[in-house]
Design a protein around this motif. Structure first.
Motif, PDB file in Angstrom:
ATOM      1  N   PRO A 228     -15.004   0.328   5.915  1.00  0.00           N
ATOM      2  CA  PRO A 228     -15.529  -1.051   5.749  1.00  0.00           C
ATOM      3  C   PRO A 228     -14.546  -1.987   5.638  1.00  0.00           C
ATOM      4  O   PRO A 228     -13.465  -1.818   5.067  1.00  0.00           O
ATOM      5  CB  PRO A 228     -16.514  -0.739   4.449  1.00  0.00           C
TER       6      PRO A 228
ATOM      7  N   THR B 265     -12.889  -5.467   4.384  1.00  0.00           N
ATOM      8  CA  THR B 265     -12.978  -6.342   3.212  1.00  0.00           C
ATOM      9  C   THR B 265     -13.107  -7.864   3.513  1.00  0.00           C
ATOM     10  O   THR B 265     -13.080  -7.957   4.805  1.00  0.00           O
ATOM     11  CB  THR B 265     -11.578  -6.537   2.368  1.00  0.00           C
TER      12      THR B 265
ATOM     13  N   GLU C 208     -11.444 -10.374   3.307  1.00  0.00           N
ATOM     14  CA  GLU C 208     -10.159 -10.805   3.658  1.00  0.00           C
ATOM     15  C   GLU C 208      -9.893 -10.407   5.336  1.00  0.00           C
ATOM     16  O   GLU C 208      -9.306 -11.350   5.913  1.00  0.00           O
ATOM     17  CB  GLU C 208      -8.968 -10.145   3.091  1.00  0.00           C
TER      18      GLU C 208
ATOM     19  N   GLN D 181      -4.600  -2.424   0.819  1.00  0.00           N
ATOM     20  CA  GLN D 181      -5.731  -1.672   0.550  1.00  0.00           C
ATOM     21  C   GLN D 181      -5.729  -0.363   0.724  1.00  0.00           C
ATOM     22  O   GLN D 181      -6.059   0.601  -0.031  1.00  0.00           O
ATOM     23  CB  GLN D 181      -7.010  -2.325   1.559  1.00  0.00           C
TER      24      GLN D 181
ATOM     25  N   ILE E 269      -3.903   1.280  -2.129  1.00  0.00           N
ATOM     26  CA  ILE E 269      -4.964   1.518  -3.246  1.00  0.00           C
ATOM     27  C   ILE E 269      -5.759   2.646  -2.687  1.00  0.00           C
ATOM     28  O   ILE E 269      -6.164   3.484  -3.854  1.00  0.00           O
ATOM     29  CB  ILE E 269      -5.482   0.188  -3.580  1.00  0.00           C
ATOM     30  N   ASP E 270      -6.462   2.725  -1.643  1.00  0.00           N
ATOM     31  CA  ASP E 270      -6.993   3.684  -1.446  1.00  0.00           C
ATOM     32  C   ASP E 270      -6.512   5.040  -1.540  1.00  0.00           C
ATOM     33  O   ASP E 270      -7.215   6.157  -1.895  1.00  0.00           O
ATOM     34  CB  ASP E 270      -7.680   3.638   0.396  1.00  0.00           C
TER      35      ASP E 270
ATOM     36  N   PHE F  31      -3.545   6.353 -11.536  1.00  0.00           N
ATOM     37  CA  PHE F  31      -3.851   4.971 -10.787  1.00  0.00           C
ATOM     38  C   PHE F  31      -3.157   3.861 -10.960  1.00  0.00           C
ATOM     39  O   PHE F  31      -2.446   3.363  -9.990  1.00  0.00           O
ATOM     40  CB  PHE F  31      -5.393   4.636 -10.674  1.00  0.00           C
ATOM     41  N   ARG F  32      -3.062   3.420 -12.039  1.00  0.00           N
ATOM     42  CA  ARG F  32      -2.040   2.263 -12.545  1.00  0.00           C
ATOM     43  C   ARG F  32      -0.644   2.480 -12.072  1.00  0.00           C
ATOM     44  O   ARG F  32       0.040   1.354 -11.501  1.00  0.00           O
ATOM     45  CB  ARG F  32      -2.042   1.801 -13.947  1.00  0.00           C
TER      46      ARG F  32
ATOM     47  N   VAL G   9      -0.344   1.970  -8.224  1.00  0.00           N
ATOM     48  CA  VAL G   9      -0.468   0.656  -7.438  1.00  0.00           C
ATOM     49  C   VAL G   9       0.189  -0.468  -8.438  1.00  0.00           C
ATOM     50  O   VAL G   9      -0.221  -1.527  -8.036  1.00  0.00           O
ATOM     51  CB  VAL G   9      -2.022   0.466  -7.582  1.00  0.00           C
ATOM     52  N   THR G  10       1.201  -0.126  -9.120  1.00  0.00           N
ATOM     53  CA  THR G  10       1.882  -1.172  -9.964  1.00  0.00           C
ATOM     54  C   THR G  10       2.162  -2.276  -9.019  1.00  0.00           C
ATOM     55  O   THR G  10       2.155  -3.377  -9.299  1.00  0.00           O
ATOM     56  CB  THR G  10       3.152  -0.582 -10.606  1.00  0.00           C
TER      57      THR G  10
ATOM     58  N   HIS H 222       1.191  -3.609  -6.546  1.00  0.00           N
ATOM     59  CA  HIS H 222      -0.055  -4.486  -5.928  1.00  0.00           C
ATOM     60  C   HIS H 222      -0.914  -5.004  -7.034  1.00  0.00           C
ATOM     61  O   HIS H 222      -1.773  -5.762  -6.801  1.00  0.00           O
ATOM     62  CB  HIS H 222      -0.851  -3.435  -5.238  1.00  0.00           C
ATOM     63  N   LEU H 223      -0.525  -4.899  -8.303  1.00  0.00           N
ATOM     64  CA  LEU H 223      -1.306  -5.428  -9.381  1.00  0.00           C
ATOM     65  C   LEU H 223      -1.090  -6.955  -9.690  1.00  0.00           C
ATOM     66  O   LEU H 223       0.184  -7.371  -9.429  1.00  0.00           O
ATOM     67  CB  LEU H 223      -0.867  -4.882 -10.667  1.00  0.00           C
ATOM     68  N   GLN H 224      -2.009  -7.690  -9.734  1.00  0.00           N
ATOM     69  CA  GLN H 224      -1.994  -9.145  -9.796  1.00  0.00           C
ATOM     70  C   GLN H 224      -2.184  -9.339 -11.296  1.00  0.00           C
ATOM     71  O   GLN H 224      -3.203  -9.378 -11.768  1.00  0.00           O
ATOM     72  CB  GLN H 224      -2.652 -10.153  -8.849  1.00  0.00           C
TER      73      GLN H 224
END
Lengths: 346, 187
Positions: B103, B105, B107, B124, B127-128, B177-178, B181-182, B184-186
């Motif tokens: 799907p 996003t 954006e 994405q 993250i996926d 997970f954290r 994806v470090t 990409h973290l905002q």
């Protein structure tokens, strides 16, 4: 407390699972610890990322094609309820399985007479119970699947055990006083019969499904154990025991389909049925406790017995259905007596 | 897919209303869950439909309040069954499916600059992938609780494990997970 422990608490905090006091103490630590502070910020940011991941969407014709299948008469896929529960002759004697089986035998053997004062918590989680497995024994959650597995294992193991002890049993039968022998055998026989009965009951109630030959094997065990327990003299007992030891443990190899996933439905049926029996020696009181330890009205009975198990609801509250088995005692008051152990446990 | 016909009563009108509502509320979430378990969006839709078919056939036995965990439990069983019987699938086709079926996003649809769109898509995908790389037991807890928003209690009922185990697996999933994806973290 180490930072790792704090961080596991932060995970709980993210889901609102901490009390306000604990949360306050936790945040005080976070404010003073760079490592945990960073972890907390990253945890929240990671959750935002995960929640923003796009959901799958079913196709536009999902509903119409589903109803096409329904109207075409398509039945339930076989795999839907399948939780394979293989029963084998190589049964290891697990304390947790034995303890739960003991609770099971109480559940299905209410009519048998005096029962020792014992509390069983057959819920899941990490609650410790003092039972015949000793303190610190963990009992498995009694979902339909685990109930069937425990019952089947108990029967297979019990039959196997009797076969292996056949010779010594015969010798004892020839030499020991009959009442003494009966008394010693009774707990095992009750476990066998109760477990076999449990399998029959669950099959009749469509809680589980099993092949006809497997069902017949459990029925045979129940019937033969009844004969053993009901034997009037040594000869009858000998004959019944021989029938029992001729049952092959490999008859209990097979797959059991779990048809009912609803634990609540299963136990509601089970306990409401027994609550209606009104046995004068042993009654049944079902107490529903909230997790904050407040009592709610349960089903009325003669007030002398309680049983414990855990029930999970899908609502916002988690209920713990607690029941304990014990004798009637003079002065017991229905629904009002709160066993001290019950209070302490919570 | 094998089926077994069981003679069960047809649902009444109230049950049908509840069933349709359940489809509206839970179909997408179930497909998302199945897709995470199977890494196959097309199969995930089939499995989701099977779950609703099963619910339809057992409407008289399942209270409406239990639809959600029941559906998830059944979906999980179906996924596990497929995973047990799964044959090897070429990675090439999996990538193609991802491009076609994933799907979009919001954006992606804004008409932003191509390089920005590519960067967002790359993030994405990362993250996926971080979710897909979680060990299965942690991934289940993570998808159910973190992504689908189920309570610990509901997840415990679906997975057939104690609540405390759910919380432990979720914590470990979050840790991994954290870490994955470090960048990409905002914060």
């Amino acid at each position: 407390m180490s930072c790792h422990r704090y961080q596991s608490q932060l995970s709980l905090n993210l889901d609102g699972r901490l009390s306000s006091a604990r949360r306050e103490s936790l945040m005080q630590h976070v404010d003073s610890c760079d490592v945990c502070s960073r972890f907390w910020n990253e945890l929240q940011a990671a959750q935002r990322l995960a929640m923003r991941l796009p959901q799958q969407q079913v196709s536009a014709d999902f509903r119409s094609s589903l109803f096409e299948r329904i109207h075409a008469g398509e039945g339930t896929p076989e795999a839907v309820f399948r939780e394979p529960i293989p029963t084998t002759t190589k049964v290891r004697y697990l304390l947790s399985g034995a303890a739960a089986a003991a609770a099971l035998l109480l559940v299905f053997d209410l009519w048998r007479g005096p029962i020792d004062n014992q509390d069983f918590n057959v819920g899941g989680g990490t609650e410790q119970v003092a039972d015949n497995g000793g303190p610190g024994t963990f009992l498995r959650p009694l979902s339909p699947a685990s109930l069937a597995e425990i019952s089947a294992q108990t029967v297979a193991h019990g039959v196997n055990d009797l076969r292996q002890r056949q010779r010594s049993l015969s010798n004892r039968l020839a030499s020991e006083p009959l009442p003494q022998l009966r008394q010693q055998m009774e707990p095992k026989l009750r476990a066998l019969r109760g477990s076999a009965h449990a399998m029959r009951w669950m099959s009749e109630k469509r809680i589980i499904g099993m092949p006809a030959d497997l069902r017949a094997a459990f029925d045979t065990v129940e019937e033969v154990v009844s004969s053993v327990q009901g034997a009037k003299n040594r000869q009858e007992l000998q004959a019944a025991l021989e029938r029992l030891t001729r049952i092959q443990p490999d008859q209990f190899v097979g797959e059991v389909d779990v048809l009912c996933c609803d634990q609540e439905q299963m136990f509601t049926e089970l306990f409401s049925g027994y609550a209606q029996r009104q046995n004068p020696e042993i009654g049944l009181v079902v107490k529903v406790l909230k997790t904050d330890n407040q009592l709610l009205p349960g089903q009325p009975s003669n007030g002398s017995t309680y049983m414990f198990l855990q029930r999970q609801t899908t609502g916002s509250q988690t209920f713990q259905l607690q029941i304990r088995m014990r004798h009637s005692e003079p002065g017991d008051q229905a629904d009002n007596a709160i066993p001290r152990r019950l209070q302490r446990r919570n | 897919m094998t089926t077994a016909n069981r003679s069960l009563p047809e649902p009444d009108s109230l049950e049908l209303v509840a069933f349709n509502r359940a489809m509206s509320e839970h179909a997408d979430g179930l497909k998302s869950f199945a897709a995470r378990m199977l890494s196959d969006n097309l199969l995930a839709e089939d499995v989701t439909q099977d779950a609703f078919l099963a619910l339809y056939r057992h409407l008289s036995q399942v209270p409406a309040s239990a639809f959600r965990p029941w559906l998830y439990r059944v979906t999980r069983n179906l996924c596990l069954d497929h995973l047990r019987r799964r044959k090897f699938k070429l990675r090439l086709f999996r990538d193609v499916e991802k491009d076609d079926d994933r799907p979009h996003t919001p954006e992606d649809l804004h008409g932003d600059r191509p390089d920005q769109v590519a960067e967002t898509r790359e993030a994405q995908e990362a993250i996926d992938e971080a979710v897909d790389k979680l060990p299965p037991r942690f991934r289940e807890a993570f998808v159910l609780c973190e992504m689908q928003g189920l309570s610990y209690e509901d997840a415990a009922a679906i997975l057939g494990i104690p609540v405390k185990t759910v919380s432990t697996r979720l914590f470990r999933a979050r840790q991994r997970f954290r870490a994955a994806v470090t960048e990409h973290l905002q914060l």
